[in-house]
Structure formats: structure tokens, C-alpha cells
Design a protein around this motif. Sequence first.
Motif, mmCIF file in Angstrom:
data_model
loop_
_atom_site.group_PDB
_atom_site.id
_atom_site.type_symbol
_atom_site.label_atom_id
_atom_site.label_comp_id
_atom_site.label_asym_id
_atom_site.label_seq_id
_atom_site.Cartn_x
_atom_site.Cartn_y
_atom_site.Cartn_z
ATOM 1 N N PRO A 1 -0.664 -1.143 0.357
ATOM 2 C CA PRO A 1 -2.136 -1.356 0.026
ATOM 3 C C PRO A 1 -2.852 -1.379 1.122
ATOM 4 C CG PRO A 1 -0.756 -3.404 -0.413
ATOM 5 C CD PRO A 1 0.103 -2.530 0.122
ATOM 6 N N ASP A 2 -4.133 -0.981 1.077
ATOM 7 C CA ASP A 2 -5.304 -0.913 2.332
ATOM 8 C C ASP A 2 -5.533 -2.528 2.228
ATOM 9 O OD1 ASP A 2 -4.807 1.425 3.459
ATOM 10 O OD2 ASP A 2 -6.424 2.280 2.071
ATOM 11 N N VAL A 3 -5.746 -3.301 3.437
ATOM 12 C CA VAL A 3 -6.147 -4.785 3.489
ATOM 13 C C VAL A 3 -7.678 -4.386 4.080
ATOM 14 C CG1 VAL A 3 -5.899 -6.942 4.210
ATOM 15 C CG2 VAL A 3 -3.803 -5.448 3.634
ATOM 16 N N PRO A 4 -8.547 -4.978 3.393
ATOM 17 C CA PRO A 4 -9.682 -4.859 3.865
ATOM 18 C C PRO A 4 -10.012 -6.030 4.935
ATOM 19 C CG PRO A 4 -10.003 -6.145 1.819
ATOM 20 C CD PRO A 4 -8.444 -5.278 1.865
ATOM 21 N N VAL A 5 -10.877 -5.426 5.988
ATOM 22 C CA VAL A 5 -11.321 -6.374 7.018
ATOM 23 C C VAL A 5 -12.293 -7.144 6.434
ATOM 24 C CG1 VAL A 5 -11.687 -6.628 9.487
ATOM 25 C CG2 VAL A 5 -10.024 -4.845 8.670
ATOM 26 N N THR A 6 -11.962 -8.632 6.437
ATOM 27 C CA THR A 6 -13.152 -9.286 6.106
ATOM 28 C C THR A 6 -13.030 -10.744 7.016
ATOM 29 O OG1 THR A 6 -11.783 -10.560 4.480
ATOM 30 C CG2 THR A 6 -13.024 -8.645 3.737
ATOM 31 N N LYS A 7 -14.286 -11.473 6.908
ATOM 32 C CA LYS A 7 -14.175 -12.497 7.740
ATOM 33 C C LYS A 7 -13.666 -13.567 7.028
ATOM 34 C CE LYS A 7 -18.351 -11.575 10.275
ATOM 35 N NZ LYS A 7 -19.789 -12.171 10.666
ATOM 36 N N PRO A 8 -12.665 -14.430 7.694
ATOM 37 C CA PRO A 8 -12.327 -15.749 7.127
ATOM 38 C C PRO A 8 -13.338 -16.536 6.587
ATOM 39 C CG PRO A 8 -11.434 -15.314 9.374
ATOM 40 C CD PRO A 8 -12.569 -14.692 9.180
#
Length: 67
Positions: free
Chosen positions: A57-64
Motif C-alpha cells: 500500500p502507498d503510505v501517505p507522507v504526513t506530519k507526525p
Amino acid sequence: MSEDRMTRLEVLAAEQERTIEELSAELTRQWREMETLRQKLDRLTDRFLALEEQTAPDVPVTKPPHW
């Protein structure tokens, strides 16, 4: 008696030569089989990695959350 001993030694040498040739031929056969299996394993590894990449699965890049 010396002739008998010489004959036995010649027979022994001939048998050992034949055994060495047989062992060499078997070693060559096994080496070829190992190379074939190594190539198959490499191809299967490549296929597995490609399938793994397709199904990951594509893991979205998000801020912690603490940002």
C-alpha cells in the motif's frame, strides 16, 4: 613376484584413474545443476520483489501529530 606386484599396481592405478574421472564428471554435472537452480532462484526473487512492490500500500507522507 615383481611382475605380479607391477600388474597389481597398474590395475590399481587404472581403477583410481577411472574413479577420478567419474567423480570429476559428477562434480561437473552438479555444478551445472547448481548454476541452473541459482538462476531460477534469482528469477523467482525478482518476481517476488516485483509482486511485493505492486501489492504494497502507498503510505501517505504526513506530519507526525506533534508538529
